[in-house]
Structure formats: C-alpha cells, structure tokens
Scaffold this motif. Structure first.
Motif, PDB file in Angstrom:
ATOM      1  N   MET A  69       1.048  -1.316  -0.162  1.00 22.18           N
ATOM      2  CA  MET A  69       0.060  -0.396   0.155  1.00 22.18           C
ATOM      3  C   MET A  69       0.851   1.755  -0.296  1.00 22.18           C
ATOM      4  N   ALA A  70       0.428   2.259  -1.053  1.00 25.22           N
ATOM      5  CA  ALA A  70       1.564   2.989  -1.030  1.00 25.22           C
ATOM      6  C   ALA A  70       1.142   4.431   0.442  1.00 25.22           C
ATOM      7  N   ALA A  71       2.186   4.515   0.289  1.00 23.08           N
ATOM      8  CA  ALA A  71       1.815   5.726   1.958  1.00 23.08           C
ATOM      9  C   ALA A  71       0.990   7.520   1.135  1.00 23.08           C
ATOM     10  N   PRO A  72       0.578   7.437   2.723  1.00 23.25           N
ATOM     11  CA  PRO A  72      -0.648   8.738   2.278  1.00 23.25           C
ATOM     12  C   PRO A  72       0.179  10.078   1.579  1.00 23.25           C
ATOM     13  N   LYS A  73      -0.273  10.249   0.814  1.00 21.03           N
ATOM     14  CA  LYS A  73       0.025  11.760  -0.182  1.00 21.03           C
ATOM     15  C   LYS A  73       0.294  12.935   0.936  1.00 21.03           C
ATOM     16  N   ILE A  74       1.645  14.087   0.340  1.00 23.55           N
ATOM     17  CA  ILE A  74       2.188  14.777   1.591  1.00 23.55           C
ATOM     18  C   ILE A  74       1.827  15.740   1.165  1.00 23.55           C
ATOM     19  N   HIS A  75       0.885  16.374   1.629  1.00 20.85           N
ATOM     20  CA  HIS A  75       0.420  17.855   1.184  1.00 20.85           C
ATOM     21  C   HIS A  75       2.160  18.698   1.536  1.00 20.85           C
ATOM     22  N   LYS A  76       2.068  19.639   0.401  1.00 23.72           N
ATOM     23  CA  LYS A  76       3.098  20.251   0.712  1.00 23.72           C
ATOM     24  C   LYS A  76       3.193  21.905   2.147  1.00 23.72           C
ATOM     25  N   THR A  77       3.823  21.507   3.279  1.00 22.57           N
ATOM     26  CA  THR A  77       3.746  22.503   4.010  1.00 22.57           C
ATOM     27  C   THR A  77       4.369  23.906   3.048  1.00 22.57           C
ATOM     28  N   ASN A  78       5.030  25.254   4.291  1.00 20.59           N
ATOM     29  CA  ASN A  78       5.320  26.336   3.475  1.00 20.59           C
ATOM     30  C   ASN A  78       6.735  25.979   3.329  1.00 20.59           C
ATOM     31  N   ALA A  79       7.604  24.927   4.143  1.00 20.40           N
ATOM     32  CA  ALA A  79       8.661  25.163   4.087  1.00 20.40           C
ATOM     33  C   ALA A  79       9.053  24.112   3.448  1.00 20.40           C
ATOM     34  N   MET A  80       8.679  23.537   2.421  1.00 13.49           N
ATOM     35  CA  MET A  80       8.582  22.097   1.304  1.00 13.49           C
ATOM     36  C   MET A  80       7.773  23.130   0.187  1.00 13.49           C
ATOM     37  N   ARG A  81       7.514  24.338  -0.045  1.00 13.71           N
ATOM     38  CA  ARG A  81       7.360  25.310  -0.804  1.00 13.71           C
ATOM     39  C   ARG A  81       7.999  25.883  -0.913  1.00 13.71           C
ATOM     40  N   ARG A  82       8.655  26.196   0.210  1.00 11.22           N
ATOM     41  CA  ARG A  82       9.834  27.489  -0.333  1.00 11.22           C
ATOM     42  C   ARG A  82      11.355  27.005  -0.931  1.00 11.22           C
ATOM     43  N   LEU A  83      11.650  25.382  -0.369  1.00 14.40           N
ATOM     44  CA  LEU A  83      12.586  24.775  -0.955  1.00 14.40           C
ATOM     45  C   LEU A  83      11.981  23.737  -1.788  1.00 14.40           C
ATOM     46  N   ASP A  84      11.793  24.080  -2.434  1.00 12.88           N
ATOM     47  CA  ASP A  84      10.801  24.082  -4.358  1.00 12.88           C
ATOM     48  C   ASP A  84      11.039  24.710  -4.762  1.00 12.88           C
ATOM     49  N   GLU A  85      10.369  26.124  -4.180  1.00 14.55           N
ATOM     50  CA  GLU A  85      11.430  27.281  -4.805  1.00 14.55           C
ATOM     51  C   GLU A  85      12.444  27.704  -4.947  1.00 14.55           C
ATOM     52  N   LEU A  86      13.054  27.509  -4.452  1.00 19.42           N
ATOM     53  CA  LEU A  86      14.642  28.053  -4.106  1.00 19.42           C
ATOM     54  C   LEU A  86      15.427  26.718  -5.402  1.00 19.42           C
ATOM     55  N   GLY A  87      14.977  26.159  -5.843  1.00 16.66           N
ATOM     56  CA  GLY A  87      15.914  24.477  -5.842  1.00 16.66           C
ATOM     57  C   GLY A  87      16.341  23.737  -5.127  1.00 16.66           C
ATOM     58  N   ILE A  88      16.362  23.827  -3.771  1.00 21.31           N
ATOM     59  CA  ILE A  88      17.057  23.066  -3.115  1.00 21.31           C
ATOM     60  C   ILE A  88      16.309  21.524  -2.675  1.00 21.31           C
ATOM     61  N   PRO A  89      17.250  21.135  -2.978  1.00 23.79           N
ATOM     62  CA  PRO A  89      17.036  19.154  -2.760  1.00 23.79           C
ATOM     63  C   PRO A  89      17.043  18.663  -0.940  1.00 23.79           C
ATOM     64  N   TYR A  90      15.753  18.036  -0.739  1.00 25.87           N
ATOM     65  CA  TYR A  90      16.193  17.570   0.308  1.00 25.87           C
ATOM     66  C   TYR A  90      15.143  15.970  -0.058  1.00 25.87           C
ATOM     67  N   GLU A  91      15.104  15.503   1.466  1.00 27.73           N
ATOM     68  CA  GLU A  91      13.990  13.824   1.962  1.00 27.73           C
ATOM     69  C   GLU A  91      13.420  14.730   2.419  1.00 27.73           C
ATOM     70  N   ILE A  92      11.713  14.105   2.173  1.00 26.67           N
ATOM     71  CA  ILE A  92      11.169  14.453   3.576  1.00 26.67           C
ATOM     72  C   ILE A  92      11.586  12.740   4.093  1.00 26.67           C
ATOM     73  N   LEU A  93      11.335  13.335   5.550  1.00 22.72           N
ATOM     74  CA  LEU A  93      11.096  11.646   6.565  1.00 22.72           C
ATOM     75  C   LEU A  93      10.151  12.219   7.247  1.00 22.72           C
ATOM     76  N   ARG A  94       9.017  11.104   7.253  1.00 17.70           N
ATOM     77  CA  ARG A  94       7.633  10.818   7.576  1.00 17.70           C
ATOM     78  C   ARG A  94       7.729  10.114   9.033  1.00 17.70           C
ATOM     79  N   TYR A  95       7.019  11.022  10.713  1.00 21.34           N
ATOM     80  CA  TYR A  95       7.418   9.767  11.718  1.00 21.34           C
ATOM     81  C   TYR A  95       6.046   9.972  12.267  1.00 21.34           C
ATOM     82  N   ASP A  96       5.310   8.272  13.135  1.00 21.39           N
ATOM     83  CA  ASP A  96       4.273   8.501  13.270  1.00 21.39           C
ATOM     84  C   ASP A  96       3.840   9.365  14.430  1.00 21.39           C
TER      85      ASP A  96
END
Length: 160
Positions: free
Chosen positions: A1-28
């Motif tokens: 089963m695929a992980a639920p879709k992650i809705h982008k946060t302001n932080a992720m949107r800002r990193l995307d705007e700047l073209g900065i690579p990052y990895e999303i780490l999810r925790y329970d």
C-alpha cells in the motif's frame, strides 16, 4: 500500500521555489512524542543531526535559533549572536501568531515573517541535518548549507 500523499508545507514549498534538494522524513506521532530525541529515534537519525527550531525575542524583535535536539540554547550566546543585550524565549502562546507554526512543527524555513536566524555551528560540519518540515510528523533532511540558504541563516556558537 502506498504511503498517503504528503501535502506540501510552507517549508517544502519554499525549498522547491529555491531549487534546494531535500528528503521528506515521515514519523508516526500517535504517541504524542514531539520532543527532539524521540523524533530522532523515530526517523532513524542520530540526535546530533536532528535540529530543533527555537524562537526567542528581545522586546518586539524575534530571532530564530536552530540547534541539535539534545542540546540547550545558551541565551547569552544567542544574544551575542543576535547582537542584543538580552534575549528571552518566546512564550508558547505567541509561537503560532509570530511564525505560523505550532510547537513540534516549527520550521526555520517558510515562517509567516522572516526573523534573523542562527544555526548552531556544530551543524556546519555535518553532511546533512533534519529539521521540521512545518508540520508535526514531517521532517526535511538536507545539507546544512542548503538549510542556511533557505532560512537566510548564519552559523553561530549557540549551545552550552
């Protein structure tokens, strides 16, 4: 089963705007443990590479400090880094109105308003660091220099 879709946060949107690579780490977060060392355990990283975001103020001026989760902010060093005489931690009730983030989900990237930001010097030597992605249960892992760029931060001596 695929992980639920992650809705982008302001932080992720800002990193995307700047073209900065990052990895999303999810925790329970069902156990309610949002303190740093528990988060480090949950995402499988050493506490030295997982950083928490602390917001302080000197009067009406805000400052952001990003330090390893197992460390304590030295307020005298923080004040020195910020160039002010005295600094105090921002009351928790003011965190969301000032930053747009809640406790345990406060990211140094993408706050409502930019505040002078300082990252503990120990982070500069690491290959990567993880910080809150702006929501409890999500962290972003990225190079410390990329974090500094995205947060418009400088490295400074901040911990005991």
């Amino acid at each position: 089963m695929a992980a639920p879709k992650i809705h982008k946060t302001n932080a992720m949107r800002r990193l995307d705007e700047l073209g900065i690579p990052y990895e999303i780490l999810r925790y329970d977060n069902e156990d309610g443990q949002v303190h740093g060392t528990a988060v480090a355990d949950k995402i499988g990283l050493a506490p030295e590479s997982v950083f928490k975001t602390l917001v302080a103020h000197a009067g009406s001026s805000g400052y952001v400090f990003v330090i390893p989760v197992g460390e304590e902010l030295d307020l005298k060093k923080a004040a020195r880094a910020a160039g002010v005489k005295k600094i105090e931690m921002l009351p928790l009730k003011d965190l969301q109105p000032w930053t747009g983030y809640v406790r345990g989900g406060c990211s140094p990237i993408g706050m409502k308003k930019h505040f002078p930001t300082f990252i503990a010097a120990a982070g500069e030597e690491l290959q990567h660091v993880a910080v809150s992605a702006g929501k409890i249960g999500l962290q972003v892992k990225l190079a410390p220099q990329h974090l500094a760029s995205a947060a418009q931060a400088v490295f400074a001596d901040l911990i005991h």
